[in-house]
Design an enzyme around this catalytic site. Structure first.
Site, PDB file in Angstrom:
ATOM      1  N   ASP A 290      -9.499   3.218  -4.864  1.00  0.00           N
ATOM      2  CA  ASP A 290      -8.627   3.085  -3.693  1.00  0.00           C
ATOM      3  C   ASP A 290      -7.466   4.060  -3.861  1.00  0.00           C
ATOM      4  OD1 ASP A 290      -7.046   2.080  -1.503  1.00  0.00           O
ATOM      5  OD2 ASP A 290      -8.085   0.171  -1.681  1.00  0.00           O
TER       6      ASP A 290
ATOM      7  N   GLU B  18       0.839  -1.202   0.000  1.00  0.00           N
ATOM      8  CA  GLU B  18       0.000   0.000   0.000  1.00  0.00           C
ATOM      9  C   GLU B  18       0.872   1.249   0.000  1.00  0.00           C
ATOM     10  OE1 GLU B  18      -2.751   1.415  -0.230  1.00  0.00           O
ATOM     11  OE2 GLU B  18      -4.437   0.100   0.249  1.00  0.00           O
TER      12      GLU B  18
ATOM     13  N   ASN C 217      -5.768   6.694   7.649  1.00  0.00           N
ATOM     14  CA  ASN C 217      -5.397   5.908   6.482  1.00  0.00           C
ATOM     15  C   ASN C 217      -4.344   6.614   5.635  1.00  0.00           C
ATOM     16  OD1 ASN C 217      -5.419   3.905   4.519  1.00  0.00           O
ATOM     17  ND2 ASN C 217      -7.315   4.586   3.572  1.00  0.00           N
TER      18      ASN C 217
ATOM     19  N   ASN D 241      -9.881   7.065   0.786  1.00  0.00           N
ATOM     20  CA  ASN D 241      -8.685   6.301   0.450  1.00  0.00           C
ATOM     21  C   ASN D 241      -7.656   7.236  -0.184  1.00  0.00           C
ATOM     22  OD1 ASN D 241      -7.970   3.501   1.003  1.00  0.00           O
ATOM     23  ND2 ASN D 241     -10.040   3.022   0.339  1.00  0.00           N
TER      24      ASN D 241
END
Length: 275
Positions: free
Chosen positions: A188, A15, A98, A141
């Site tokens: 995302d 990620e 996040n 995101n």
């Protein structure tokens, strides 16, 4: 578009990819590792962090690494001696955090919220103050800032859209609008290119998509597993890196499976903006 190539395998969940100092840096969720890999596939663990899922990265202008410690509600800063110290406390605003992007004016944007609550975006200013600058984000995101530092784009995964804000002189966000409505998509991680398009990863639909403002799809790359994020990098920033892994639900994210891969292909336009 050129064929997809496998750059790296054996990851948990790759990620927050960032092209930095001639390598792709990323968070390997579930392993407590920030990893860097070169274009030949040689990888190195750069930092071990005191959290597991989620954690995302970017850099201060002076080169110090920032790490969002998601469940702890902290923004960490890596000092020259390698020590991770607290740069900002975020837990007063939301329970989990996040993604992060640092723009060209040294403003730090971080999004968070919860699985069953509307998300928010927080701003950490160069003087260290923290404040909320947006709310009601449907599972925030990826984020990106345009090269002129005037627009922030955020992926709303549960809203099936990309949302844009104007960035005001003090870093506040205003003029919220739909940048691209994406029916059936779950955007995302994202990145920007020089033709004004956005690439976004999509986990449930197992693809990476290039879209222009107003929702026009320009290109779709289909994968055999979910695409969590993407980034443009390489020598001319025309290598598209795709962070892919098999998705079996949140309850299985820490079960030790290593289906994560980094795939690459050539992109028609180079990356711009931040990150």
């Amino acid at each position: 578009m050129h064929e997809l190539q496998i750059l790296l395998t054996g990851l948990a969940f790759g990620e927050s990819p960032r092209w930095h100092e001639d390598r792709l840096w990323f968070s390997n969720w579930g392993t407590q590792e920030v990893v860097a890999v070169d274009l030949e596939g040689k990888s190195e663990v750069m930092v071990r962090v005191p959290t597991t899922i989620p954690f995302c990265i970017d850099w201060l202008p002076d080169g110090r690494l920032l790490v969002v410690s998601g469940r702890e509600g902290l923004l960490l800063r890596r000092e020259p001696d390698g020590e991770l110290v607290t740069h900002a406390i975020l837990s007063d605003l939301a329970g989990i955090w996040n993604e992060i992007v640092v723009d060209g004016r040294d403003n730090i944007y971080i999004n968070g919220g919860g699985f069953d609550a509307p998300g928010i975006i927080a701003l950490v200013t160069p003087d260290g103050s923290v404040r909320q600058v947006a709310d009601n984000i449907a599972f925030p995101n990826g984020m990106a800032v345009t090269p002129d530092n005037l627009t922030l784009i955020v992926a709303e995964s549960h809203g099936n859209l990309l949302t844009a804000f104007d960035i005001d002189g003090d870093g506040s966000l205003s003029n919220r609008r739909v940048w691209a409505a994406l029916e059936g998509a779950a955007p995302d991680g994202i990145c920007l290119d020089a033709e004004g398009a956005v690439w976004y990863g999509d986990v449930p639909n197992k693809c990476c998509v290039r879209v222009r403002e107003g929702s026009g799809v320009l290109q779709t790359i289909h994968l055999d597993r979910g695409c969590f994020a993407c980034m443009l990098g390489g020598g001319n920033k025309q290598t598209l890196f795709l962070m892919a892994a098999e998705w079996r639900g949140f309850e299985h994210m820490a079960d030790g499976a290593r289906t994560g891969q980094i795939l690459t292909t050539h992109a028609s336009a180079p990356g711009v903006g931040w990150p």
